[in-house]
Design a protein around this motif. Structure first.
Motif, PDB file in Angstrom:
ATOM      1  N   ILE A  97       8.613  -0.431   0.094  1.00  0.00           N
ATOM      2  CA  ILE A  97       7.803   0.017   1.243  1.00  0.00           C
ATOM      3  C   ILE A  97       6.337  -0.328   1.010  1.00  0.00           C
ATOM      4  CG2 ILE A  97       6.985   2.068   2.464  1.00  0.00           C
ATOM      5  CD1 ILE A  97       9.814   3.211   2.116  1.00  0.00           C
ATOM      6  N   ALA A  98       5.833  -0.133  -0.214  1.00  0.00           N
ATOM      7  CA  ALA A  98       4.429  -0.463  -0.505  1.00  0.00           C
ATOM      8  C   ALA A  98       4.195  -1.971  -0.368  1.00  0.00           C
ATOM      9  CB  ALA A  98       4.069   0.007  -1.913  1.00  0.00           C
ATOM     10  N   ALA A  99       5.135  -2.798  -0.847  1.00  0.00           N
ATOM     11  CA  ALA A  99       4.981  -4.248  -0.725  1.00  0.00           C
ATOM     12  C   ALA A  99       5.029  -4.681   0.739  1.00  0.00           C
ATOM     13  CB  ALA A  99       6.077  -4.958  -1.521  1.00  0.00           C
ATOM     14  N   LEU A 100       5.909  -4.079   1.528  1.00  0.00           N
ATOM     15  CA  LEU A 100       5.998  -4.411   2.951  1.00  0.00           C
ATOM     16  C   LEU A 100       4.708  -4.022   3.683  1.00  0.00           C
ATOM     17  CD1 LEU A 100       7.889  -5.491   5.162  1.00  0.00           C
ATOM     18  CD2 LEU A 100       8.631  -3.127   5.534  1.00  0.00           C
ATOM     19  N   ALA A 101       4.145  -2.873   3.337  1.00  0.00           N
ATOM     20  CA  ALA A 101       2.892  -2.450   3.965  1.00  0.00           C
ATOM     21  C   ALA A 101       1.761  -3.419   3.603  1.00  0.00           C
ATOM     22  CB  ALA A 101       2.543  -1.029   3.525  1.00  0.00           C
ATOM     23  N   ALA A 102       1.709  -3.872   2.347  1.00  0.00           N
ATOM     24  CA  ALA A 102       0.676  -4.831   1.949  1.00  0.00           C
ATOM     25  C   ALA A 102       0.862  -6.160   2.681  1.00  0.00           C
ATOM     26  CB  ALA A 102       0.717  -5.039   0.433  1.00  0.00           C
ATOM     27  N   PHE A 103       2.119  -6.606   2.861  1.00  0.00           N
ATOM     28  CA  PHE A 103       2.393  -7.853   3.576  1.00  0.00           C
ATOM     29  C   PHE A 103       1.953  -7.749   5.039  1.00  0.00           C
ATOM     30  CE2 PHE A 103       5.419 -10.488   6.046  1.00  0.00           C
ATOM     31  CZ  PHE A 103       5.020 -11.720   5.586  1.00  0.00           C
ATOM     32  N   ILE A 104       2.260  -6.641   5.691  1.00  0.00           N
ATOM     33  CA  ILE A 104       1.843  -6.453   7.087  1.00  0.00           C
ATOM     34  C   ILE A 104       0.327  -6.419   7.180  1.00  0.00           C
ATOM     35  CG2 ILE A 104       1.869  -4.787   8.990  1.00  0.00           C
ATOM     36  CD1 ILE A 104       4.756  -4.130   8.165  1.00  0.00           C
TER      37      ILE A 104
END
Length: 150
Positions: A97-104
Motif C-alpha cells: 500500500i505504501a509503494a502504491l501510494a508513492a507511485f500514485i
C-alpha cells in the motif's frame, strides 16, 4: 493329671479421659457420637490385645487416562502459528500500500509537470494568440548612403 487350662476371663475396659484441672468455664454439652466397637484379639502365645476397630479406608477412585497433549494447548499453538503467518502478510500488505501510494504520488507530479509544460508552450508560442503590436517584415533591402530603398 494335667487339667486343661482355660483361658482367663476377658475384661473390657473403656478409656476414661483424665482431667488435670477442673474446668473454669461451664462446658457446653455435646451429644456424643457413636463410639466404635472394642475388639479383642487373642494372639497365639495367649496374650490378648484389645483396641478399637478401624474402618478400612475406601480405595481411591480410578484416575481417567488423559491425552498426552491437551486440546486447549494444541488450539493455542495453532492460533499462534496462524497469527504469525497473518502478521507477515499484513507487513507485506502495508508495504504494498505504501509503494502504491508513492507511485500514485509520482504520477500526479509527472502529470502536473507535463500539463504545466503544455500550458507554457501554448502561452508563449508564436502560433498562439497574438497580442496587439506592430509586425515588421524585413525583406532584402539595399541601404545606400543612409537611405533605405525597399
Amino acid at each position: 493329671m494335667d487339667t486343661p487350662q482355660r483361658p482367663a476371663a476377658v475384661e473390657i475396659h473403656h478409656p476414661q479421659p483424665i482431667t488435670l484441672h477442673p474446668p473454669t468455664a461451664p462446658l457446653v454439652p455435646i451429644q456424643p457420637g457413636p463410639l466404635p466397637a472394642v475388639q479383642s484379639v487373642q494372639l497365639p502365645d495367649g496374650r490378648i490385645v484389645t483396641g478399637y476397630a478401624l474402618t478400612p479406608t475406601p480405595a481411591p477412585a480410578p484416575i481417567e487416562p488423559r491425552p498426552a497433549v491437551s486440546r486447549t494447548a494444541v488450539n493455542i499453538a495453532l492460533g499462534g502459528i496462524g497469527f504469525g503467518a497473518v502478521c507477515g502478510g499484513l507487513v507485506l500488505l502495508t508495504t504494498f500500500i505504501a509503494a502504491l501510494a508513492a507511485f500514485i504520488h509520482q504520477l500526479i507530479i509527472l502529470a502536473a509537470v507535463i500539463f504545466g509544460g503544455w500550458i507554457a508552450v501554448q502561452v508563449f508560442s508564436a502560433g498562439g494568440h497574438r497580442s496587439s503590436g506592430t509586425t515588421v517584415n524585413i525583406r532584402k533591402a539595399v541601404i545606400k548612403r543612409n537611405h533605405f530603398h525597399g
